[in-house]
Design a protein around this motif. Structure first.
Motif, short mmCIF file in Angstrom:
data_model
loop_
_atom_site.label_atom_id
_atom_site.label_comp_id
_atom_site.label_asym_id
_atom_site.label_seq_id
_atom_site.Cartn_x
_atom_site.Cartn_y
_atom_site.Cartn_z
N ARG A 19 0.84 -1.20 0.00
CA ARG A 19 0.00 0.00 0.00
C ARG A 19 0.87 1.25 0.00
N GLN A 20 1.90 1.24 0.84
CA GLN A 20 2.76 2.42 0.95
C GLN A 20 3.50 2.69 -0.35
N ASP A 21 3.99 1.62 -1.01
CA ASP A 21 4.66 1.80 -2.31
C ASP A 21 3.70 2.43 -3.32
N ALA A 22 2.45 1.95 -3.34
CA ALA A 22 1.47 2.49 -4.28
C ALA A 22 1.21 3.97 -4.00
N LEU A 23 1.10 4.33 -2.73
CA LEU A 23 0.86 5.73 -2.36
C LEU A 23 2.07 6.60 -2.69
N ASP A 24 3.27 6.10 -2.40
CA ASP A 24 4.48 6.86 -2.73
C ASP A 24 4.60 7.08 -4.24
N ASN A 25 4.33 6.02 -5.00
CA ASN A 25 4.40 6.13 -6.46
C ASN A 25 3.32 7.09 -6.98
N LEU A 26 2.15 7.07 -6.35
CA LEU A 26 1.08 7.98 -6.76
C LEU A 26 1.49 9.43 -6.50
N ASP A 27 2.08 9.70 -5.35
CA ASP A 27 2.53 11.06 -5.06
C ASP A 27 3.49 11.56 -6.13
N GLU A 28 4.41 10.70 -6.53
CA GLU A 28 5.37 11.08 -7.57
C GLU A 28 4.68 11.31 -8.91
N ALA A 29 3.75 10.43 -9.26
CA ALA A 29 3.05 10.56 -10.54
C ALA A 29 2.20 11.84 -10.59
N ALA A 81 2.74 14.59 -8.85
CA ALA A 81 3.68 15.72 -8.92
C ALA A 81 4.20 15.90 -10.34
N LEU A 82 4.50 14.81 -11.02
CA LEU A 82 4.93 14.89 -12.42
C LEU A 82 3.82 15.46 -13.29
N ARG A 83 2.61 14.99 -13.07
CA ARG A 83 1.45 15.47 -13.85
C ARG A 83 1.25 16.97 -13.68
N ARG A 84 1.47 17.45 -12.46
CA ARG A 84 1.29 18.87 -12.17
C ARG A 84 2.51 19.72 -12.53
N GLY A 85 3.59 19.06 -12.95
CA GLY A 85 4.80 19.79 -13.30
C GLY A 85 5.57 20.28 -12.09
N GLU A 86 5.35 19.65 -10.95
CA GLU A 86 6.00 20.06 -9.71
C GLU A 86 7.36 19.40 -9.51
N LEU A 140 0.06 19.17 -28.20
CA LEU A 140 0.07 17.88 -27.52
C LEU A 140 -1.28 17.58 -26.89
N PRO A 141 -1.59 16.31 -26.72
CA PRO A 141 -2.79 15.96 -25.97
C PRO A 141 -2.72 16.54 -24.57
N GLU A 142 -3.85 16.84 -23.99
CA GLU A 142 -3.90 17.47 -22.68
C GLU A 142 -3.14 16.68 -21.62
N PHE A 143 -3.22 15.34 -21.66
CA PHE A 143 -2.58 14.53 -20.62
C PHE A 143 -1.04 14.61 -20.69
N ILE A 144 -0.47 15.05 -21.80
CA ILE A 144 0.98 15.16 -21.92
C ILE A 144 1.48 16.55 -21.57
N GLN A 145 0.62 17.55 -21.70
CA GLN A 145 1.03 18.93 -21.47
C GLN A 145 1.40 19.16 -20.03
#
Length: 100
Positions: free
Chosen positions: A43-53, A55-60, A95-100
């Motif tokens: 569970r923790q790995d999934a949550l940690d990976n989600l936080d990173e994903a 942050a990447l999506r938001r450009g942070e 670009l598609p919205e999900f890549i921008q």
């Protein structure tokens, strides 16, 4: 299929996250606001990976590419033809919205 699902409303961040355990034991975490999902063996790995994903999506986080010349270099290093990327952008008005 999932064997266990739970929702966690993170009061500190205001995020709603859904955790699902698949039949193979892996966990999938999904941020409901962004529809970004990730997985992990725990569970923790999934949550940690989600936080990173998220942050990447938001450009942070992640490496910033400031101009087309830098972007072309990065694409070439990844084995992607920059001319094909430019052609796709021209044909699809960016670009598609999900890549921008």
């Amino acid at each position: 299929m999932s064997t266990e699902t739970g929702t966690n409303d993170d009061v500190r961040s205001g995020r709603t996250i859904t955790l699902t355990q698949a039949d193979d034991g892996w966990w999938v975490a999904r941020d409901e606001a962004t529809s970004v999902a990730s997985q992990g063996e725990t569970r923790q790995d999934a949550l940690d990976n989600l936080d990173e994903a998220v942050a990447l999506r938001r450009g942070e986080t992640g490496d910033s590419v400031d101009n087309w010349e830098e972007e072309k270099e990065v694409l070439e290093e990844l084995g992607i033809d920059p001319d094909e990327v430019q052609q796709a952008r021209d044909e699809h008005d960016g670009l598609p919205e999900f890549i921008q």
